[in-house]
Scaffold this active site. Structure first.
Site, short mmCIF file in Angstrom:
data_model
loop_
_atom_site.label_atom_id
_atom_site.label_comp_id
_atom_site.label_asym_id
_atom_site.label_seq_id
_atom_site.Cartn_x
_atom_site.Cartn_y
_atom_site.Cartn_z
N HIS A 95 -18.17 88.24 14.44
CA HIS A 95 -17.76 88.94 15.66
C HIS A 95 -17.82 90.46 15.48
O HIS A 95 -17.97 91.19 16.45
CB HIS A 95 -16.35 88.51 16.08
N HIS A 258 -21.25 77.06 12.25
CA HIS A 258 -20.34 75.97 12.62
C HIS A 258 -20.36 74.82 11.61
O HIS A 258 -19.77 73.76 11.86
CB HIS A 258 -20.63 75.50 14.05
C1 HEM Z 1 -15.47 79.36 15.72
C2 HEM Z 1 -18.11 79.84 19.74
C3 HEM Z 1 -21.91 81.31 17.13
C4 HEM Z 1 -19.19 81.04 13.14
C5 HEM Z 1 -15.86 79.42 17.02
C6 HEM Z 1 -14.99 79.16 18.12
C7 HEM Z 1 -15.73 79.27 19.24
C8 HEM Z 1 -17.06 79.63 18.87
C9 HEM Z 1 -15.25 79.05 20.67
C10 HEM Z 1 -13.53 78.78 18.01
C11 HEM Z 1 -12.61 79.92 17.68
C12 HEM Z 1 -11.23 79.37 17.45
O1 HEM Z 1 -10.70 78.76 18.38
O2 HEM Z 1 -10.70 79.54 16.34
C13 HEM Z 1 -19.38 80.23 19.37
C14 HEM Z 1 -20.47 80.43 20.28
C15 HEM Z 1 -21.54 80.84 19.56
C16 HEM Z 1 -21.11 80.90 18.18
C17 HEM Z 1 -20.40 80.24 21.78
C18 HEM Z 1 -22.93 81.17 20.02
C19 HEM Z 1 -23.53 80.56 21.01
C20 HEM Z 1 -21.45 81.44 15.84
C21 HEM Z 1 -22.20 82.05 14.78
C22 HEM Z 1 -21.42 82.00 13.66
C23 HEM Z 1 -20.20 81.33 14.01
C24 HEM Z 1 -23.58 82.68 14.94
C25 HEM Z 1 -21.72 82.50 12.28
C26 HEM Z 1 -22.91 82.57 11.76
C27 HEM Z 1 -17.98 80.46 13.49
C28 HEM Z 1 -16.97 80.01 12.53
C29 HEM Z 1 -15.90 79.52 13.28
C30 HEM Z 1 -16.29 79.68 14.67
C31 HEM Z 1 -17.07 80.07 11.03
C32 HEM Z 1 -14.63 78.86 12.75
C33 HEM Z 1 -13.48 79.83 12.65
C34 HEM Z 1 -12.25 79.18 12.08
O3 HEM Z 1 -12.30 78.07 11.56
O4 HEM Z 1 -11.19 79.82 12.15
N1 HEM Z 1 -17.12 79.72 17.50
N2 HEM Z 1 -19.81 80.51 18.12
N3 HEM Z 1 -20.24 81.04 15.35
N4 HEM Z 1 -17.55 80.21 14.76
FE1 HEM Z 1 -18.70 80.28 16.40
#
Ligand code: HEM
Length: 706
Positions: A95, A258
């Protein structure tokens, strides 16, 4: 004490009224000016001197070891999911970097502005204050040698590594900002509304990076929160392209990211007030009760709930396999939002057990687009292909805003990557620049069959064209992401040579070609800049400097998607924004408007003429003509909007010139220049000299020409 608390509360209350002028703090809002004057965001400010020597000496392995120990040391104040903070750190780093947008180079983690409003209060950044809080002891330990920008990205890298993921390397050298001013154009803010408004929130257009204000990219629930994966796929492609990510990079990043962690939305009541609304206890969480209220299993971050894989703290390609293995069914999760649950394919028994996992609409979208689907299949079956694609895309994601490779510090820097627009080293031996200057001076007034130039006093004159070529070559430089500029002389090739504003620049280059041919160690990049500088000195500019040593890009290189300076017609605020992106002060930019302007070139660009037929002297006459005439809008025979001096024949200006007259701050500078030629020449030289060497880097904060 009671009085102080009351005072503080009343100040904060005032600050919560949008754009209230009485608020002594700037919680991420622009300062509104009531006289209608155009806002100009200030350049980036640093809190303290950047210590490049300390950063270069930093033991990156030691920092990573400290980070990896921290990740598995769960704290009661914010318990780690699955006993590991890694996924939270990856989300924070993504982010921080993912705000980068190619349109104007803004955003990115350089500056570490996720700590400040507006970014820290974005809906997408809920609970990242906790992640930064966890990092504070490490920031404190390494002090100046480890900036917040570097620490946030390094935490993401170390997290990926600690869970078995691939990392390409680390480019250190992010310089921390003192506040969030440089992120105001990302919005939501008054600056953003004036420069780049978003007419439909959820479908924002470039130059904005995201489709939705306060999110990094797209709405995870689907466009406008409608869970339609088919419609989500093109939106994902659009916003990832705004930071020049292709399909393979996009799919590797989403599915690679993810592979880790989970989404949080334990109940429907939300995370509570943001830092801008409640700085003393942001996002306290409203789910659950007692000591675990709002944390652990009661966390509310995005409002979705569940992990993507069965082992969310291990790097693998299970995310892609899960996408393909199940049918996905939409439902309302515990946080009150649409999310998707797995259903066994071709199963007649609805109670057949399935993995306890989920997907977002944006994840399911990867199955609904043919190109994305092919990549999902590839990564589901080929772990090595995913390792390579993810590690390269991640390095690009977190390093894109750092500019060329030469700006990276530290001993973990990988070789130059294609996105860094690498240049070959300059020739070992420099040419005799004095002899080159003599040859250029002769060419200034020698007819060339390559291009009929201007005529001054009945003789050929190429000075204004040489200065224009140098300006066109250098003025796509952006201090926001350190890209562009004349080093490499990429104005010689597509796509730059085909930009409309560069019409006939290849022919000006042809006028200079014989000089290039007679000095074997002279590069085109140096020749172009020296020709501009020589023309200006000949035109009686003051103190124009030249610093040689540029190199020429290889004509066969993959074309770089450098962006032209944005052309906005007569929108004043956007013109001023251009100056800011280029790194010029308003004063320097106003002075550059008076640069030598070739009447013949103006006609080639489709205008009826110029403000003078004699471009061979750099004087403050431009400002006198601008301010002392009335102007009327006309359209040239070639269809260009231009301004004609009322009651005069053959005197034309462009909308960008009149913008200087209409904007009060620019007009004040123009008035000073009209009456003080010395002030004009000083500001002109300052801007010109700055721009011509702006792309010559020595480390993150240095310039090899300084
Ligand atoms: C978590 C959306 C792309 C890595 C999340 C969460 C959402 C989200 C809604 C949940 C946040 C929470 O409730 O804690 C998206 C969308 C993306 C996207 C819409 C693109 C279309 C990415 C990318 C990465 C990433 C490119 C890294 C390369 C993560 C990680 C989590 C996460 C590691 C887990 C965080 C945790 O466990 O606390 N994402 N994401 N995301 N996202 Fe994404």
């Amino acid at each position: 004490t009671r009085y102080m608390v009351a005072l503080l509360l009343s100040i904060l209350a005032v600050c919560l009224i949008p754009a209230d002028a009485k608020c002594p703090f700037n919680f991420g809002r622009a300062r509104a000016e009531d006289d209608g004057e155009i806002l100009q965001a200030e350049p980036r400010r640093m809190l303290m001197e950047f210590d490049a020597v300390a950063v270069n000496k930093l033991d990156i392995d030691a920092v990573k070891a400290d980070l990896k120990a921290l990740f598995v040391d769960s704290k009661d104040s914010w318990p780690a999911d699955f006993g590991h903070y890694g996924p939270l750190m990856i989300r924070m780093a993504w982010h921080c970097a993912g705000t980068y947008r190619q349109s104007d180079g803004r955003g990115g983690c350089d500056g570490g502005r996720q700590r400040f409003d507006p970014e820290r209060s974005w809906a997408d950044n809920v609970n990242l204050d906790k992640a930064r809080g966890l990092l504070w002891p490490i920031k404190q330990k390494y002090g100046n040698a480890l900036t917040w920008g570097d620490l946030i990205i390094l935490a993401g890298d170390a997290a990926i590594e600690s869970m078995g993921g691939p990392i390409l390397g680390f480019c250190a050298g992010r310089i921390d900002d003192a506040d969030g001013t440089a992120s105001l154009p990302l919005g939501p803010s008054l600056d953003q509304e004036m420069v780049a408004p978003c007419s439909v929130n959820g479908d924002c257009e470039a130059p904005l990076g995201a489709s939705t204000m306060s999110l990094i990219y797209v709405n995870p629930e689907g466009p406008m929160a409608v869970p339609d994966p088919e419609k989500s796929a093109p939106q994902i492609r659009e916003v990832f392209a705004r930071m020049s990510m292709n399909d393979s990079e996009t799919v590797a990043l989403i599915g690679g990211g993810h592979a880790f962690g989970k989404v949080h939305g334990a109940c429907p009541t939300g995370p509570g007030p943001s830092p801008a609304e409640q700085p003393w206890n942001p996002w306290p969480g409203t789910c659950g009760n007692g000591t675990m209220k709002g944390k652990g299993n009661n966390t509310f971050t995005s409002g979705f709930e569940g992990p993507w894989t069965t082992n969310p703290i291990r790097w693998d390609n299970e995310y892609f396999q899960n996408l393909l293995e199940y049918d996905w069914e939409v439902h309302i999760g515990p946080g009150g939002h649409h999310q998707w649950r797995p259903v066994k394919k071709n199963s007649s028994d609805p109670s057949e057990p399935v993995a306890n996992i989920m997907m977002l609409t944006t994840d399911v979208a990867l199955l609904k687009d043919p190109s994305y689907l092919e990549l999902v299949k590839l990564f589901a079956t080929n772990q090595t292909a995913l390792d390579i694609a993810f590690s390269h895309a991640w390095y690009k994601l977190v390093t894109r805003d750092m500019g060329p490779h030469s700006r990276c510090l530290g001993d973990h820097v990988p070789p130059p990557q294609p996105f860094q627009a690498p240049l070959p080293p300059p020739p070992a031996k420099k040419p005799d620049y004095k002899a080159v200057t003599k040859a250029i001076t002769k060419a200034l007034r020698t007819a060339s069959s390559a291009l009929p130039g201007d005529t001054v006093g009945g003789k050929p004159y190429y000075g204004a064209l040489f200065a224009t070529l140098a300006w066109q070559c250098a003025s796509n430089f952006r201090q926001t992401d350190y890209t562009g500029g004349c080093n490499g002389a990429r104005i010689r090739f597509a796509p730059q040579k085909d930009w409309p504003q560069n019409v006939a620049m290849d022919r000006v280059l042809a006028v200079l070609a014989p000089i290039k041919a007679s000095f074997p160690s002279l590069t085109y990049a140096d020749l172009i800049v020296l020709a501009g500088s020589t023309a200006l000195t000949d035109a009686k500019a003051h103190k124009i400097k030249f610093c040689g040593g540029r190199s020429d890009a290889n004509p066969n290189e993959t074309p770089f998607p450098f962006q032209p300076p944005r052309v906005f017609g007569n929108k004043l605020v956007q013109l001023k924004d251009n100056a800011l992106v280029m790194g010029l002060t308003l004063r320097e930019m106003v002075a550059q408007q008076a640069r030598l302007r070739s009447p013949s070139q103006q006609r080639r660009l489709g205008y009826s003429g110029s403000w003078t037929e004699n471009p061979s002297l750099l004087t403050n006459d431009y400002f006198k003509v601008l301010l002392n005439n009335d102007w009327v809008n006309t359209t040239s025979a070639a269809g260009q909007l231009e301004m004609k001096a009322v009651g005069k024949e053959g005197i034309y200006m462009m909308p960008t010139d009149l913008a200087v007259k209409w904007d009060p701050a620019s007009a004040a500078i123009a008035q000073e220049f009209a009456t003080d030629s010395t002030a004009f020449l000083a500001a002109f030289a300052s801007g010109w000299n700055k721009l011509m060497v702006a792309d010559r880097f020595k480390g993150p904060a240095g310039n090899e020409c300084a």
